[in-house]
Design a protein around this motif. Structure first.
Motif, PDB file in Angstrom:
ATOM      1  N   GLU A  99       0.828  -1.218   0.000  1.00 14.81           N
ATOM      2  CA  GLU A  99       0.000   0.000   0.000  1.00 14.81           C
ATOM      3  C   GLU A  99       0.860   1.264   0.000  1.00 14.81           C
ATOM      4  OE1 GLU A  99      -3.631   1.960   2.558  1.00 14.81           O
ATOM      5  OE2 GLU A  99      -3.322  -0.208   2.648  1.00 14.81           O
ATOM      6  N   VAL A 100       1.940   1.255   0.770  1.00 11.85           N
ATOM      7  CA  VAL A 100       2.854   2.414   0.790  1.00 11.85           C
ATOM      8  C   VAL A 100       3.464   2.612  -0.599  1.00 11.85           C
ATOM      9  CG1 VAL A 100       5.077   3.236   1.675  1.00 11.85           C
ATOM     10  CG2 VAL A 100       3.353   2.371   3.256  1.00 11.85           C
ATOM     11  N   LEU A 101       3.887   1.517  -1.231  1.00 13.02           N
ATOM     12  CA  LEU A 101       4.477   1.619  -2.568  1.00 13.02           C
ATOM     13  C   LEU A 101       3.460   2.119  -3.590  1.00 13.02           C
ATOM     14  CD1 LEU A 101       6.706  -1.590  -2.633  1.00 13.02           C
ATOM     15  CD2 LEU A 101       7.487   0.793  -2.562  1.00 13.02           C
ATOM     16  N   ALA A 102       2.215   1.648  -3.495  1.00 10.44           N
ATOM     17  CA  ALA A 102       1.172   2.117  -4.416  1.00 10.44           C
ATOM     18  C   ALA A 102       0.932   3.615  -4.244  1.00 10.44           C
ATOM     19  CB  ALA A 102      -0.124   1.333  -4.193  1.00 10.44           C
ATOM     20  N   ASN A 103       0.912   4.076  -2.990  1.00 10.37           N
ATOM     21  CA  ASN A 103       0.721   5.506  -2.748  1.00 10.37           C
ATOM     22  C   ASN A 103       1.931   6.320  -3.180  1.00 10.37           C
ATOM     23  OD1 ASN A 103      -1.948   5.445  -1.730  1.00 10.37           O
ATOM     24  ND2 ASN A 103      -1.182   4.728   0.244  1.00 10.37           N
ATOM     25  N   LEU A 104       3.124   5.767  -3.013  1.00  8.02           N
ATOM     26  CA  LEU A 104       4.336   6.436  -3.491  1.00  8.02           C
ATOM     27  C   LEU A 104       4.333   6.513  -5.015  1.00  8.02           C
ATOM     28  CD1 LEU A 104       7.040   7.752  -2.874  1.00  8.02           C
ATOM     29  CD2 LEU A 104       8.052   5.464  -2.712  1.00  8.02           C
ATOM     30  N   PHE A 105       3.894   5.439  -5.665  1.00  7.27           N
ATOM     31  CA  PHE A 105       3.763   5.431  -7.128  1.00  7.27           C
ATOM     32  C   PHE A 105       2.825   6.566  -7.553  1.00  7.27           C
ATOM     33  CE2 PHE A 105       2.505   4.169 -11.311  1.00  7.27           C
ATOM     34  CZ  PHE A 105       3.443   3.265 -11.790  1.00  7.27           C
ATOM     35  N   LEU A 106       1.684   6.675  -6.858  1.00 10.13           N
ATOM     36  CA  LEU A 106       0.717   7.734  -7.176  1.00 10.13           C
ATOM     37  C   LEU A 106       1.335   9.116  -6.963  1.00 10.13           C
ATOM     38  CD1 LEU A 106      -2.209   8.333  -8.034  1.00 10.13           C
ATOM     39  CD2 LEU A 106      -2.803   8.304  -5.607  1.00 10.13           C
ATOM     40  N   LEU A 107       2.092   9.278  -5.889  1.00 13.52           N
ATOM     41  CA  LEU A 107       2.770  10.557  -5.629  1.00 13.52           C
ATOM     42  C   LEU A 107       3.751  10.891  -6.749  1.00 13.52           C
ATOM     43  CD1 LEU A 107       3.458  12.963  -3.728  1.00 13.52           C
ATOM     44  CD2 LEU A 107       5.180  11.457  -2.696  1.00 13.52           C
ATOM     45  N   LEU A 108       4.522   9.900  -7.175  1.00 18.64           N
ATOM     46  CA  LEU A 108       5.479  10.122  -8.268  1.00 18.64           C
ATOM     47  C   LEU A 108       4.767  10.465  -9.573  1.00 18.64           C
ATOM     48  CD1 LEU A 108       7.963   7.245  -7.428  1.00 18.64           C
ATOM     49  CD2 LEU A 108       8.466   9.704  -7.354  1.00 18.64           C
ATOM     50  N   VAL A 109       3.642   9.833  -9.830  1.00 24.14           N
ATOM     51  CA  VAL A 109       2.849  10.177 -11.015  1.00 24.14           C
ATOM     52  C   VAL A 109       2.380  11.629 -10.906  1.00 24.14           C
ATOM     53  CG1 VAL A 109       0.670   9.733 -12.226  1.00 24.14           C
ATOM     54  CG2 VAL A 109       2.160   7.820 -11.598  1.00 24.14           C
ATOM     55  N   GLY A 110       1.965  12.029  -9.698  1.00 24.02           N
ATOM     56  CA  GLY A 110       1.566  13.426  -9.483  1.00 24.02           C
ATOM     57  C   GLY A 110       2.709  14.389  -9.758  1.00 24.02           C
ATOM     58  N   ILE A 111       3.907  14.050  -9.298  1.00 23.71           N
ATOM     59  CA  ILE A 111       5.094  14.879  -9.566  1.00 23.71           C
ATOM     60  C   ILE A 111       5.355  14.939 -11.066  1.00 23.71           C
ATOM     61  CG2 ILE A 111       7.609  14.993  -9.270  1.00 23.71           C
ATOM     62  CD1 ILE A 111       7.122  13.817  -6.416  1.00 23.71           C
ATOM     63  N   HIS A 112       5.223  13.805 -11.728  1.00 25.98           N
ATOM     64  CA  HIS A 112       5.388  13.744 -13.189  1.00 25.98           C
ATOM     65  C   HIS A 112       4.392  14.690 -13.877  1.00 25.98           C
ATOM     66  CE1 HIS A 112       5.751  12.183 -17.248  1.00 25.98           C
ATOM     67  NE2 HIS A 112       4.556  11.609 -17.207  1.00 25.98           N
ATOM     68  N   LEU A 113       3.140  14.643 -13.452  1.00 23.59           N
ATOM     69  CA  LEU A 113       2.120  15.501 -14.061  1.00 23.59           C
ATOM     70  C   LEU A 113       2.380  16.982 -13.784  1.00 23.59           C
ATOM     71  CD1 LEU A 113      -1.079  13.360 -13.353  1.00 23.59           C
ATOM     72  CD2 LEU A 113       0.107  13.672 -15.545  1.00 23.59           C
ATOM     73  N   VAL A 114       2.832  17.301 -12.581  1.00 23.27           N
ATOM     74  CA  VAL A 114       3.195  18.687 -12.267  1.00 23.27           C
ATOM     75  C   VAL A 114       4.347  19.133 -13.166  1.00 23.27           C
ATOM     76  CG1 VAL A 114       4.231  20.187 -10.506  1.00 23.27           C
ATOM     77  CG2 VAL A 114       2.308  18.711  -9.912  1.00 23.27           C
ATOM     78  N   GLY A 115       5.324  18.258 -13.377  1.00 22.76           N
ATOM     79  CA  GLY A 115       6.445  18.585 -14.266  1.00 22.76           C
ATOM     80  C   GLY A 115       5.988  18.850 -15.687  1.00 22.76           C
ATOM     81  N   VAL A 116       5.056  18.045 -16.173  1.00 27.06           N
ATOM     82  CA  VAL A 116       4.519  18.259 -17.521  1.00 27.06           C
ATOM     83  C   VAL A 116       3.782  19.600 -17.579  1.00 27.06           C
ATOM     84  CG1 VAL A 116       2.838  17.417 -19.217  1.00 27.06           C
ATOM     85  CG2 VAL A 116       4.378  15.800 -18.095  1.00 27.06           C
ATOM     86  N   LEU A 117       3.017  19.915 -16.537  1.00 23.83           N
ATOM     87  CA  LEU A 117       2.294  21.185 -16.494  1.00 23.83           C
ATOM     88  C   LEU A 117       3.261  22.371 -16.447  1.00 23.83           C
ATOM     89  CD1 LEU A 117      -0.401  22.721 -16.273  1.00 23.83           C
ATOM     90  CD2 LEU A 117      -0.212  22.449 -13.785  1.00 23.83           C
ATOM     91  N   VAL A 118       4.285  22.286 -15.624  1.00 27.54           N
ATOM     92  CA  VAL A 118       5.284  23.363 -15.534  1.00 27.54           C
ATOM     93  C   VAL A 118       5.982  23.539 -16.879  1.00 27.54           C
ATOM     94  CG1 VAL A 118       7.495  24.020 -14.478  1.00 27.54           C
ATOM     95  CG2 VAL A 118       5.611  23.203 -13.047  1.00 27.54           C
ATOM     96  N   ASP A 119       6.338  22.418 -17.506  1.00 27.95           N
ATOM     97  CA  ASP A 119       6.973  22.482 -18.822  1.00 27.95           C
ATOM     98  C   ASP A 119       6.029  23.131 -19.836  1.00 27.95           C
ATOM     99  OD1 ASP A 119       9.376  21.431 -20.502  1.00 27.95           O
ATOM    100  OD2 ASP A 119       7.585  20.873 -21.645  1.00 27.95           O
ATOM    101  N   PHE A 120       4.755  22.781 -19.762  1.00 21.87           N
ATOM    102  CA  PHE A 120       3.763  23.356 -20.676  1.00 21.87           C
ATOM    103  C   PHE A 120       3.656  24.869 -20.477  1.00 21.87           C
ATOM    104  CE2 PHE A 120      -0.675  24.605 -21.582  1.00 21.87           C
ATOM    105  CZ  PHE A 120      -0.718  24.286 -22.924  1.00 21.87           C
ATOM    106  N   ILE A 121       3.697  25.309 -19.231  1.00 24.55           N
ATOM    107  CA  ILE A 121       3.564  26.742 -18.936  1.00 24.55           C
ATOM    108  C   ILE A 121       4.807  27.517 -19.364  1.00 24.55           C
ATOM    109  CG2 ILE A 121       3.415  28.437 -17.055  1.00 24.55           C
ATOM    110  CD1 ILE A 121       1.609  26.342 -15.594  1.00 24.55           C
ATOM    111  N   PHE A 122       5.991  27.004 -19.045  1.00 28.74           N
ATOM    112  CA  PHE A 122       7.219  27.768 -19.262  1.00 28.74           C
ATOM    113  C   PHE A 122       7.940  27.453 -20.566  1.00 28.74           C
ATOM    114  CE2 PHE A 122       6.596  27.967 -14.669  1.00 28.74           C
ATOM    115  CZ  PHE A 122       6.671  29.342 -14.471  1.00 28.74           C
TER     116      PHE A 122
END
Length: 189
Positions: free
Chosen positions: A138-161
């Motif tokens: 369960e911890v690994l699944a939630n960490l995976f989800l957190l990393l996916v969230g970081i990935h999506l934030v990175g894509v959004l930041v890249d899209f903006i800048f």
């Protein structure tokens, strides 16, 4: 200039992994749908296995040799991100670290999930530790989800800048508006 960066197999693995993990994660909360949770989790593990293989034998940009993960790459990328950004045809240095973390955490999540499935279906015997293994899963699944969230934030930041490079669109088309070597697939790919 447009460069073909993300080959079809890379984009297909990306989409299948995103959908499969999402379904497995959501189904994890429904006991009556456990078999589907296990099936999608196994599919996630299989896809990660293929992605790891593709990271070794795959074309440029998908190959791990092309991931700029060194400390000097990280410093250079971060220090120039808002001024004169270092543009990467493939993964940028931070994205490379996140991708590797997603794959490693995904392996751990898949292996713990498979072990739990095997124990639950009496394919292996676990006299102790099943509860702890479930917590780790369960911890690994939630960490995976957190990393996916970081990935999506990175894509959004890249899209903006750095919208001009077309990173977000490249996830669908494979092309970035950047000068770089086009990806070429071999028979092995």
């Amino acid at each position: 200039m447009k460069s073909y960066v993300w080959s079809f197999p890379t984009r297909l693995l990306h989409v299948l992994l995103a959908v499969s993990f999402t379904v497995a994660y959501v189904l994890g909360d429904f006991n009556e749908l456990r078999r589907f949770h296990f099936a999608f989790g196994a599919f996630v593990g299989t896809l990660i296995g293929f992605r790891l293989l593709y990271g070794v034998i795959g074309p440029k940009y998908s190959n791990f040799k092309d991931f700029p993960i060194g400390l000097s790459h990280q410093k250079g990328f971060i220090s120039t991100f808002f001024s004169t950004p270092i543009t990467q045809a493939g993964h940028n240095p931070l994205a490379s670290l996140v991708m590797i973390a997603i794959l490693l955490v995904g392996i751990g999540c898949s292996l713990t999930g498979f072990t739990l499935y095997a124990a639950e279906n009496e394919l292996i015997s676990m006299s102790r530790g099943e509860g702890l293994l479930g917590e780790i899963h369960e911890v690994l699944a939630n960490l995976f989800l957190l990393l996916v969230g970081i990935h999506l934030v990175g894509v959004l930041v890249d899209f903006i800048f750095h919208r001009a490079t077309g990173t977000l669109k490249s996830i669908v088309t494979g092309y970035k508006t950047i000068e770089g070597e086009n990806t070429k697939l071999s028979t092995a790919h």
